[in-house]
Design a protein around this motif. Structure first.
Motif, PDB file in Angstrom:
ATOM      1  N   GLU A   1       0.838  -1.187  -0.047  1.00 44.86           N
ATOM      2  CA  GLU A   1       0.147  -0.031  -0.138  1.00 44.86           C
ATOM      3  C   GLU A   1       0.747   1.360  -0.023  1.00 44.86           C
ATOM      4  O   GLU A   1       0.781   2.423  -0.721  1.00 44.86           O
ATOM      5  N   ARG A   2       1.874   1.342   0.738  1.00 44.39           N
ATOM      6  CA  ARG A   2       2.692   2.270   0.910  1.00 44.39           C
ATOM      7  C   ARG A   2       3.573   2.632  -0.441  1.00 44.39           C
ATOM      8  O   ARG A   2       3.588   3.860  -0.902  1.00 44.39           O
ATOM      9  N   VAL A   3       4.057   1.629  -0.912  1.00 36.82           N
ATOM     10  CA  VAL A   3       4.920   1.791  -2.374  1.00 36.82           C
ATOM     11  C   VAL A   3       3.725   2.449  -3.315  1.00 36.82           C
ATOM     12  O   VAL A   3       4.368   3.151  -4.170  1.00 36.82           O
ATOM     13  N   ARG A   4       2.671   2.112  -3.432  1.00 33.87           N
ATOM     14  CA  ARG A   4       1.591   2.468  -4.585  1.00 33.87           C
ATOM     15  C   ARG A   4       1.519   4.055  -4.215  1.00 33.87           C
ATOM     16  O   ARG A   4       1.042   4.773  -5.091  1.00 33.87           O
ATOM     17  N   THR A   5       1.619   4.696  -2.985  1.00 33.47           N
ATOM     18  CA  THR A   5       1.484   6.402  -2.727  1.00 33.47           C
ATOM     19  C   THR A   5       2.687   6.949  -3.068  1.00 33.47           C
ATOM     20  O   THR A   5       2.632   8.201  -2.897  1.00 33.47           O
ATOM     21  N   LEU A   6       3.877   6.011  -3.182  1.00 26.88           N
ATOM     22  CA  LEU A   6       5.128   7.228  -3.443  1.00 26.88           C
ATOM     23  C   LEU A   6       5.116   7.597  -4.797  1.00 26.88           C
ATOM     24  O   LEU A   6       4.480   7.301  -5.738  1.00 26.88           O
ATOM     25  N   GLY A   7       5.610   8.922  -5.083  1.00 28.00           N
ATOM     26  CA  GLY A   7       5.908   9.680  -6.225  1.00 28.00           C
ATOM     27  C   GLY A   7       7.053   9.052  -7.012  1.00 28.00           C
ATOM     28  O   GLY A   7       7.741   7.996  -6.450  1.00 28.00           O
ATOM     29  N   ASP A   8       7.418   9.429  -7.951  1.00 23.63           N
ATOM     30  CA  ASP A   8       8.503   9.190  -8.779  1.00 23.63           C
ATOM     31  C   ASP A   8       9.831   9.226  -8.215  1.00 23.63           C
ATOM     32  O   ASP A   8      10.872   8.366  -8.377  1.00 23.63           O
ATOM     33  N   GLU A   9      10.075  10.297  -7.551  1.00 24.01           N
ATOM     34  CA  GLU A   9      11.332  10.509  -6.495  1.00 24.01           C
ATOM     35  C   GLU A   9      11.643   9.503  -5.650  1.00 24.01           C
ATOM     36  O   GLU A   9      12.600   9.101  -5.454  1.00 24.01           O
ATOM     37  N   GLY A  10      10.349   9.414  -4.939  1.00 23.30           N
ATOM     38  CA  GLY A  10      10.446   8.481  -3.907  1.00 23.30           C
ATOM     39  C   GLY A  10      10.870   6.901  -4.447  1.00 23.30           C
ATOM     40  O   GLY A  10      11.744   6.141  -3.679  1.00 23.30           O
ATOM     41  N   ARG A  11      10.392   6.714  -5.550  1.00 26.57           N
ATOM     42  CA  ARG A  11      10.462   5.389  -6.007  1.00 26.57           C
ATOM     43  C   ARG A  11      12.107   5.189  -6.498  1.00 26.57           C
ATOM     44  O   ARG A  11      12.701   4.166  -6.266  1.00 26.57           O
ATOM     45  N   ARG A  12      12.491   6.306  -7.119  1.00 30.84           N
ATOM     46  CA  ARG A  12      13.876   6.203  -7.262  1.00 30.84           C
ATOM     47  C   ARG A  12      14.762   6.108  -6.315  1.00 30.84           C
ATOM     48  O   ARG A  12      15.550   5.287  -6.253  1.00 30.84           O
ATOM     49  N   GLU A  13      14.475   6.826  -5.213  1.00 33.23           N
ATOM     50  CA  GLU A  13      15.296   6.625  -3.855  1.00 33.23           C
ATOM     51  C   GLU A  13      15.226   5.104  -3.442  1.00 33.23           C
ATOM     52  O   GLU A  13      16.258   4.642  -3.038  1.00 33.23           O
ATOM     53  N   VAL A  14      14.200   4.521  -3.209  1.00 35.64           N
ATOM     54  CA  VAL A  14      13.924   3.036  -2.719  1.00 35.64           C
ATOM     55  C   VAL A  14      14.802   2.221  -3.713  1.00 35.64           C
ATOM     56  O   VAL A  14      15.425   1.235  -3.167  1.00 35.64           O
ATOM     57  N   ALA A  15      14.690   2.293  -4.914  1.00 36.88           N
ATOM     58  CA  ALA A  15      15.268   1.674  -6.152  1.00 36.88           C
ATOM     59  C   ALA A  15      16.820   1.782  -5.640  1.00 36.88           C
ATOM     60  O   ALA A  15      17.378   0.719  -5.786  1.00 36.88           O
ATOM     61  N   VAL A  16      17.418   2.864  -5.381  1.00 34.31           N
ATOM     62  CA  VAL A  16      18.808   3.141  -5.147  1.00 34.31           C
ATOM     63  C   VAL A  16      19.138   2.265  -3.859  1.00 34.31           C
ATOM     64  O   VAL A  16      20.202   1.598  -4.020  1.00 34.31           O
ATOM     65  N   ARG A  17      18.504   2.375  -2.825  1.00 31.45           N
ATOM     66  CA  ARG A  17      18.735   1.802  -1.527  1.00 31.45           C
ATOM     67  C   ARG A  17      18.452   0.210  -1.410  1.00 31.45           C
ATOM     68  O   ARG A  17      19.102  -0.258  -0.486  1.00 31.45           O
ATOM     69  N   LEU A  18      17.685  -0.155  -2.103  1.00 33.37           N
ATOM     70  CA  LEU A  18      17.320  -1.661  -2.102  1.00 33.37           C
ATOM     71  C   LEU A  18      18.434  -2.677  -2.037  1.00 33.37           C
ATOM     72  O   LEU A  18      18.579  -3.428  -1.144  1.00 33.37           O
ATOM     73  N   PRO A  19      19.319  -2.470  -3.181  1.00 29.00           N
ATOM     74  CA  PRO A  19      20.534  -3.632  -2.961  1.00 29.00           C
ATOM     75  C   PRO A  19      21.365  -3.525  -1.894  1.00 29.00           C
ATOM     76  O   PRO A  19      21.793  -4.501  -1.257  1.00 29.00           O
ATOM     77  N   GLY A  20      21.450  -2.317  -1.261  1.00 26.61           N
ATOM     78  CA  GLY A  20      22.281  -2.275  -0.030  1.00 26.61           C
ATOM     79  C   GLY A  20      21.579  -2.813   1.174  1.00 26.61           C
ATOM     80  O   GLY A  20      22.271  -3.556   2.116  1.00 26.61           O
ATOM     81  N   LEU A  21      20.361  -2.740   1.027  1.00 26.63           N
ATOM     82  CA  LEU A  21      19.426  -3.211   2.422  1.00 26.63           C
ATOM     83  C   LEU A  21      19.569  -4.675   2.188  1.00 26.63           C
ATOM     84  O   LEU A  21      19.865  -5.643   3.309  1.00 26.63           O
TER      85      LEU A  21
END
Length: 859
Positions: free
Chosen positions: A22-42
């Motif tokens: 539910e939270r991912v669907r509310t993210l904007g383009d910038e928020g999704r790009r930030e998550v995409a960058v951070r995911l491999p590190g997590l």
């Protein structure tokens, strides 16, 4: 933006996948790009946090959902979803399909279609974890699936629920008959009216799919070829559809093309459909018969002969085209089929053209002698003298070498470690491991400890909670654990040794393991074991046994008691005077025992007993009542004074739990009949130990010692095993050594056939092959001993397949020129009637009494 990432990270770490979606669907383009960058590190941080599984078992779904919703391109999402470290450890389908679809819902249609196609092309098998998501995206996007076999196999693997409403049906149904892997996926779909076998005919009946398309698809699949497993489902579907004669007539050429080389079940259905077609042209019939009578499967040859016989009887003009097919059947590997083919040829000889009779005369050489002479005399222009060139059975093959040397002993801790890694449950590996363990315990104890610490002791702790250790490997693990100084129980060798309930060879094996564990605990291991085989039969060469005794005596050690007794049982039956003389010079008691050792004899008897499924006394040979047959062996041997040897050679009358069935012949390589006696109580089991026991016929054949009722029962049952022809090799091998108890095998085979434990068709096939490979003399003696039990009593219905057995007996009698009346055969031959069985019995009787007064010597 950092707050968005912080919240997403907390939801992943808290394993709240639904809230995360539910939270991912509310993210904007910038928020999704930030998550995409951070995911491999997590992902790297989380890997290894949870020691169970691989560290990601609780975080996988969240990581996959976040990646699917936030990564930019379809290619990147595909790669993320297929990351190996995001796959469930135990395989299986993904369990997050709905959540992934939810975060993909607002993506552009073209992007989602691209993702669907990429996911499909990444599939590798029907049970690929990505199948569910790929199918769901295909249904949502409505695109035509790319041609990819694993997708079709995965689609059918999910079952036919609501199949008529599936938007993929029209796309994937035609591919069902073309895609590789579908047949194997559906091979267990066997119940008519259920699963795909029910759904597809129901859709055809409802008009949702065309019935002709399903029949045509099956036929096209057959023509593509494949293994019986690949085609099994399509055979069942074809028969569930039951094409009418009109529908079958559309595929006559296709069915004809299947007859020469298609797997048996496919050829059988082709025959069935061709026979349903009315008024097939003579050329098509001739082609069909020619293909069938050249097949190796007897059922198909029999079906072809039946079809030919009925067709010619109905339409005599067809006699003009039957010569070539019948000439092929003259070379059949069954006396019964040869007899049928020759009979048809002689019946219609006058109606055949000259070129047909010439073809049959050329094939006469494949027929047995008497039948060949009759056939030669029947054809115009065929002189009886031509039959002198009829088939002559080959000479028996020479016996292979009885025993070969085994692998050399284990010489290093590294080799022992590798042997443990490759250890199958074989007695050869066990003996090498046991011997290597003992030798290295004295030569390289630190290396042995290192080699066994992780491989033998890591999972051994739980076994100390058991009441007994009935498996050989448990004792080896126990000895390794004690060697590592990590034993859980003092005197484990005493506590865990089973007292009874196991067969004698198993108890001897466990005593050997227990005394090694005891010697480790008490630091009294000898430098070498005595009983380690020198040959692949299990034998220990006498000279090598004495050498080992000399090594032990020189080291000031004592041999282990059970090890010595096993070594004595493994000595060859032929004495070695030089080795005995060397043993007599030793000062130990063991040396004196070996010097004076002679192989003890054991007398084995065996009874057939029966347990009834109902009340009231009945003869177990009466097939009208349900019964369960058991074999009850017993043995008597003169006491040797050595308790384990006396235990093993005195086969108990009661049933014992077997643990190491496939090791028993190597335990008693000089006592073939005793080893077989231990095997016989388990011989008639259809599952569990039965197949393992029957496989021991080969090892018993290479053992030494008398062969009596127990060995005969094992070999007779193995000959009736439809799954293997290896017992024929065993029969010929034992016969070549002049050790085959043919008459006893015949008596046991008769009992097995009468009791229903063996099918007549399987026994006839095996004996027929043995006769054609040079064992005709032994096959005759086996058949002659079995016939008295098999022939029907007055008023009794004959057993199925008995005619084929009698035909085989007559053929073998002709080949070995047997003479001598069999009273039971004489009595049945004198009965009134003209059935095929009675005619065949009379031919056998005439053969046995030809040129005698009926009292000649038995051949």
């Amino acid at each position: 933006m950092d707050d968005h990432w912080g919240e997403i990270r907390k939801l992943i770490e808290a394993r709240r996948a639904e809230r995360l979606a539910e939270r991912v669907r509310t993210l904007g383009d910038e928020g999704r790009r930030e998550v995409a960058v951070r995911l491999p590190g997590l992902l790297k941080e989380l890997r290894g946090v949870d020691r169970w599984d691989d560290g990601l078992s609780g975080y996988r779904v969240g990581l996959r959902v976040a990646g699917a919703g936030c990564l930019g391109g379809a290619a990147a999402v595909t790669s993320w979803l297929y990351r190996r470290d995001l796959a469930p450890r135990w395989g299986g389908a993904d369990n997050d399909v709905d959540l992934v679809l939810a975060v993909l819902a607002d993506r552009p249609a073209a992007w989602r279609a691209d993702l669907a196609e990429r996911l499909v092309l990444r599939l590798r098998s029907a049970d690929d974890r990505g199948v569910e998501l790929a199918l769901a995206l295909l249904r949502e996007t409505g695109i035509e699936p790319p041609p990819h076999d694993p997708l079709v196999a995965g689609w059918v693997d999910r079952g036919p629920a609501r199949l008529g409403e599936d938007p993929l049906l029209d796309h994937l149904l035609p591919r069902l008959f073309e895609a590789e892997g579908v047949g194997r996926t559906l091979q267990w779909d066997r119940e008519p009216g259920r699963g795909w076998l029910g759904a597809l005919p129901n859709l055809a009946e409802a008009g949702r799919v065309k019935r002709e398309a399903l029949i045509d698809g099956c036929v096209r699949r057959f023509l593509r070829g494949g293994t019986p497993t690949d085609l099994r489902f399509f055979v069942r579907l074809h028969e569930a559809l039951a094409p009418s004669p009109a529908e079958a007539s559309c595929h006559v050429r296709d069915y004809l093309h299947l007859l020469p080389a298609a797997p048996g079940p496919v050829a059988e259905l082709a025959v069935k459909r061709l026979r349903s077609c009315a008024e097939l042209p003579a050329d098509d019939l001739a082609e069909a018969w020619d293909c069938l009578l050249f097949r190796p499967e007897r059922t198909l040859v029999r079906a072809g002969l039946s079809w030919l016989a009925r067709s010619v009887k109905r339409t005599p003009a067809l006699a003009e085209v039957i010569a070539a097919p019948l000439a092929r059947a003259f070379a059949a590997d069954s006396a019964e089929l040869q007899e049928t083919a020759a009979g048809l040829a002689m019946t219609y000889a006058d109606d055949m053209p000259e070129e047909g009779r010439a073809a049959l005369r050329e094939a006469i050489g494949f027929l047995p002698p008497a039948l060949g002479r009759r056939a030669a005399a029947a054809f115009a222009g065929g002189a009886v003298a031509e039959a002198e060139a009829v088939f002559t059975p080959p000479s028996p093959p020479p016996a292979p070498e009885r025993a070969r040397a085994v692998e050399p002993p284990i010489r290093s801790a590294e080799e022992l470690s590798q042997t443990i890694t490759e250890w199958t449950d074989s007695w050869q590996s066990w003996e090498r491991l046991l011997a290597g363990f003992v030798v290295l315990a004295g030569r390289d104890r630190p290396g042995l400890v290192a080699a066994t610490r992780d491989r033998l002791t890591a999972e051994h702790a739980w076994t100390y909670a058991q009441e007994t250790w009935p498996r050989a490997e448990q004792w080896l693990r126990g000895a390794a654990t004690a060697l590592n100084g990590d034993a859980r129980t003092r005197h484990a060798w005493r506590r865990f040794l089973p007292g009874r309930g196991l067969a004698g060879p198993d108890l001897l094996l466990l005593h050997r393991g227990a005394e090694i564990l005891r010697a480790v605990e008490e630091d009294t291991l000898p430098p070498v074991l005595l009983a380690t085989p020198t040959h692949d039969t299990g034998h220990v060469a006498a000279a090598e046994l004495v050498r080992r005794l000399e090594v032990i005596e020189a080291a000031g050690a004592k041999p282990l008691a059970a090890d010595l007794q096993q070594a004595l049982l493994r000595l060859p039956r032929t004495p070695d005077p030089e080795a005995a003389e060397r043993a007599a010079r030793l000062t130990s008691a063991a040396g004196g025992i070996v010097a004076g050792w002679t192989c003890p004899e054991a007398h084995v008897t065996m009874e057939w007993t029966c347990e009834w499924g109902h009340q009231g006394p009945h003869d177990w040979r009466d097939r009208s009542h349900a019964h369960h047959v058991r074999l009850a062996p017993a043995a008597v041997a003169a006491p040797t004074g050595l308790p384990l040897i006396d235990l093993v050679l005195s086969v108990p009358g009661h049933w014992a739990e077997p643990e190491h069935v496939h090791w028993w012949p190597s335990t008693l390589p000089s006592h073939r009949e005793v080893a077989a006696a231990y095997l016989t109580p388990h011989l008639l089991q259809h599952y569990w130990y039965g197949p393992v026991v029957r496989a021991q016929a080969r090892h018993l054949a290479r053992a030494e010692g008398p062969a009596g009722p127990a060995f005969s029962a094992v070999l007779a049952r193995a000959l009736g095993d439809r799954n293997t022809r290896e017992p024929v090799d065993v029969l010929l091998e034992v016969a070549a050594r002049d050790e085959l108890p043919a008459a006893e095998i015949g008596r046991q085979a008769g009992l097995l056939l009468v009791s229903g434990e063996v099918r007549m068709i399987d026994m006839v096939a095996a004996l027929d092959e043995a006769a054609r490979r040079g064992g005709h003399d032994q096959v005759w003696r086996i058949a002659a001993a079995a016939l008295p039990a098999l022939l029907p009593a007055p008023g009794e219905r004959p057993r199925g397949g008995l005619t084929g057995f009698v035909t085989l007996a007559r053929m073998a009698a002709e080949w070995c020129d047997a003479r001598g009346e069999i009273p039971e055969v004489r009595d049945v031959a004198a009965r009134k009637g003209n059935s095929g069985l009675l005619r065949e019995i009379r031919r056998l009787h005439d053969r046995l009494t030809e040129g005698t007064d009926g009292t000649g010597q038995e051949g």
